[in-house]
Design a protein around this motif. Structure first.
Motif, PDB file in Angstrom:
ATOM      1  N   GLN A 118      44.336 -18.009  26.831  1.00 33.47           N
ATOM      2  CA  GLN A 118      44.429 -17.636  28.247  1.00 33.47           C
ATOM      3  C   GLN A 118      44.487 -18.888  29.129  1.00 33.47           C
ATOM      4  O   GLN A 118      43.873 -19.906  28.835  1.00 33.47           O
ATOM      5  CB  GLN A 118      43.223 -16.784  28.645  1.00 33.47           C
ATOM      6  CG  GLN A 118      43.013 -15.563  27.786  1.00 33.47           C
ATOM      7  CD  GLN A 118      44.154 -14.584  27.873  1.00 33.47           C
ATOM      8  OE1 GLN A 118      44.628 -14.274  28.965  1.00 33.47           O
ATOM      9  NE2 GLN A 118      44.611 -14.096  26.724  1.00 33.47           N
ATOM     10  N   GLU A 119      45.198 -18.777  30.239  1.00 31.49           N
ATOM     11  CA  GLU A 119      45.326 -19.888  31.178  1.00 31.49           C
ATOM     12  C   GLU A 119      44.056 -20.078  31.999  1.00 31.49           C
ATOM     13  O   GLU A 119      43.248 -19.156  32.135  1.00 31.49           O
ATOM     14  CB  GLU A 119      46.502 -19.644  32.117  1.00 31.49           C
ATOM     15  CG  GLU A 119      47.848 -19.697  31.424  1.00 31.49           C
ATOM     16  CD  GLU A 119      48.994 -19.584  32.406  1.00 31.49           C
ATOM     17  OE1 GLU A 119      48.772 -19.727  33.626  1.00 31.49           O
ATOM     18  OE2 GLU A 119      50.113 -19.357  31.940  1.00 31.49           O
ATOM     19  N   VAL A 120      43.928 -21.261  32.569  1.00 33.61           N
ATOM     20  CA  VAL A 120      42.814 -21.582  33.461  1.00 33.61           C
ATOM     21  C   VAL A 120      43.050 -20.879  34.795  1.00 33.61           C
ATOM     22  O   VAL A 120      44.103 -21.053  35.411  1.00 33.61           O
ATOM     23  CB  VAL A 120      42.724 -23.111  33.688  1.00 33.61           C
ATOM     24  CG1 VAL A 120      41.663 -23.440  34.715  1.00 33.61           C
ATOM     25  CG2 VAL A 120      42.476 -23.832  32.375  1.00 33.61           C
ATOM     26  N   PRO A 121      42.104 -20.071  35.273  1.00 36.09           N
ATOM     27  CA  PRO A 121      42.248 -19.442  36.589  1.00 36.09           C
ATOM     28  C   PRO A 121      42.281 -20.497  37.702  1.00 36.09           C
ATOM     29  O   PRO A 121      41.653 -21.561  37.591  1.00 36.09           O
ATOM     30  CB  PRO A 121      41.004 -18.567  36.719  1.00 36.09           C
ATOM     31  CG  PRO A 121      40.498 -18.394  35.324  1.00 36.09           C
ATOM     32  CD  PRO A 121      40.891 -19.640  34.591  1.00 36.09           C
ATOM     33  N   ALA A 122      42.998 -20.209  38.756  1.00 32.67           N
ATOM     34  CA  ALA A 122      43.147 -21.151  39.866  1.00 32.67           C
ATOM     35  C   ALA A 122      41.795 -21.578  40.439  1.00 32.67           C
ATOM     36  O   ALA A 122      41.592 -22.750  40.771  1.00 32.67           O
ATOM     37  CB  ALA A 122      44.019 -20.536  40.958  1.00 32.67           C
TER      38      ALA A 122
END
Length: 95
Positions: free
Chosen positions: A22-26
């Motif tokens: 999963q990507e890093v949340p903003a």
């Protein structure tokens, strides 16, 4: 904070493979990367030594959602160490 550290460690153990995809949340990128480093360094009052025996001043690794949870878990450890220093020594830095 000590219980929170253990809880996050269990979550990381149980869901690590999924979190690493999963990507890093903003919001996490803003807090750990973009915000004023002075405030971050001020918050981290009890730094651990790295492999060379030096205290790190660099920002934590932040490549995926797993790293975000590692950093949140480690923040809880910082809270615990700071609280212990305040109780035992009356100072955030301790001895």
């Amino acid at each position: 904070e000590d219980h929170a550290y253990d809880t996050y460690s269990g979550y990381l153990r149980d869901h690590g493979e999924l979190l690493k995809k999963q990507e890093v949340p903003a919001v996490a990128n803003k807090y750990y990367v973009e915000d004023n480093p002075f405030l971050f360094d001020l918050f981290c009052t009890v730094k651990d030594k790295d492999e060379q025996g030096d205290f790190s001043t660099r920002r934590p690794k932040l490549d995926n959602l797993y790293d975000v949870f590692v950093n949140i878990r480690d923040d809880e450890k910082e809270h615990w160490k700071t609280l212990c220093n305040l109780v035992q020594y009356g100072d955030m830095q301790g001895v």
